[in-house]
Scaffold this active site. Sequence first.
Site, PDB file in Angstrom:
ATOM      1  N   HIS A  88     -65.590  72.192  45.290  1.00  0.00           N
ATOM      2  CA  HIS A  88     -66.826  70.991  45.595  1.00  0.00           C
ATOM      3  C   HIS A  88     -67.581  71.271  46.861  1.00  0.00           C
ATOM      4  O   HIS A  88     -66.852  71.121  47.949  1.00  0.00           O
ATOM      5  CB  HIS A  88     -66.071  69.765  45.573  1.00  0.00           C
ATOM      6  CG  HIS A  88     -67.044  68.416  45.310  1.00  0.00           C
ATOM      7  ND1 HIS A  88     -67.984  68.633  44.320  1.00  0.00           N
ATOM      8  CD2 HIS A  88     -67.251  67.367  45.998  1.00  0.00           C
ATOM      9  CE1 HIS A  88     -68.643  67.565  44.391  1.00  0.00           C
ATOM     10  NE2 HIS A  88     -68.299  66.831  45.312  1.00  0.00           N
ATOM     11  N   ASP A 114     -64.618  73.637  40.914  1.00  0.00           N
ATOM     12  CA  ASP A 114     -64.423  72.192  41.514  1.00  0.00           C
ATOM     13  C   ASP A 114     -63.156  71.410  41.117  1.00  0.00           C
ATOM     14  O   ASP A 114     -62.891  71.309  39.823  1.00  0.00           O
ATOM     15  CB  ASP A 114     -65.597  71.316  40.825  1.00  0.00           C
ATOM     16  CG  ASP A 114     -66.073  70.372  42.041  1.00  0.00           C
ATOM     17  OD1 ASP A 114     -65.013  69.699  42.213  1.00  0.00           O
ATOM     18  OD2 ASP A 114     -67.138  70.070  42.148  1.00  0.00           O
ATOM     19  N   SER A 166     -73.156  65.701  46.029  1.00  0.00           N
ATOM     20  CA  SER A 166     -72.110  64.838  45.587  1.00  0.00           C
ATOM     21  C   SER A 166     -72.558  63.526  45.044  1.00  0.00           C
ATOM     22  O   SER A 166     -73.716  63.848  44.529  1.00  0.00           O
ATOM     23  CB  SER A 166     -70.833  64.625  46.562  1.00  0.00           C
ATOM     24  OG  SER A 166     -69.700  64.262  45.862  1.00  0.00           O
TER      25      SER A 166
END
Length: 265
Positions: free
Chosen positions: A248, A192, A74
């Site tokens: 995600h 996502d 991330s």
Amino acid sequence: GDSCCNPQSMGYIKKIVEAKIPGIYVLSLRIGDNLIQDMENSFFMNVNDQVREVCSQLAKDPHLKGGYNAIGFSQGGQFLRAVAQRCPSPPMFNLISVGGQHQGVYGFPRCPGESSHICDWIRKTLDLGAYTQAVQEHLVQAEYWHDPLKEEDYRKNSIFLADINQERGINETYKKNLMALKKFVMVKFLNDTMVDPPISEWFGFYKSGQAKETIPLKETLLYTEDRLGLQQMDKAGKLVFLGVKGDHLHFSEEWFYTTILPFLQ
């Protein structure tokens, strides 16, 4: 919101890499004196200070003096890219960005999307303060907040992302250092709901001046003007774009073993 050594996340990744590649040395970066500070710093510590701290840790670690591979998850993806661009010693060989937001974000986790008035209201509320000095220096997520409707404000006031993305001029050292990578691997999560827009994970973003239509990396000025060396890297086969089904940071061990581990060996 994570920490270096959580046994359910980064600590687990460290463990499975060590198990699959016997004898490998894995450093899971901690920023702060303990896990609580590490987690808090992911929200509130100036990203430029975080990058300096990491560069210092890498330079002092004797295991890494000959070079290393890096995996960022991330926001760690673009933070480690800043390390590659700013701190070439010791050298980073491969950079693997798993869901990193390389063109920033213009939205909130789990927001329903462009049609939601609530999303737009929250977005505009943050945007009123996102580019003020106080917010930029003390809120990590504001440092990669990229408003396509206020590109000039972003370029002028973003203290982190606009700098590493060469928005205010060309730092030839950044370009040279990034181009020294053997591979720059970008993983995009195909379902996502956390990153807005998800194409930022492949260095794409919203077309300037609006927040509905996105363009891929190859249509951005960053690429066409080769401001960061990405065009040359692409032509040399150094850019790797991977897509994985899921939300995600949702991926299977098997996918990680077969797709990511080869870049560490």
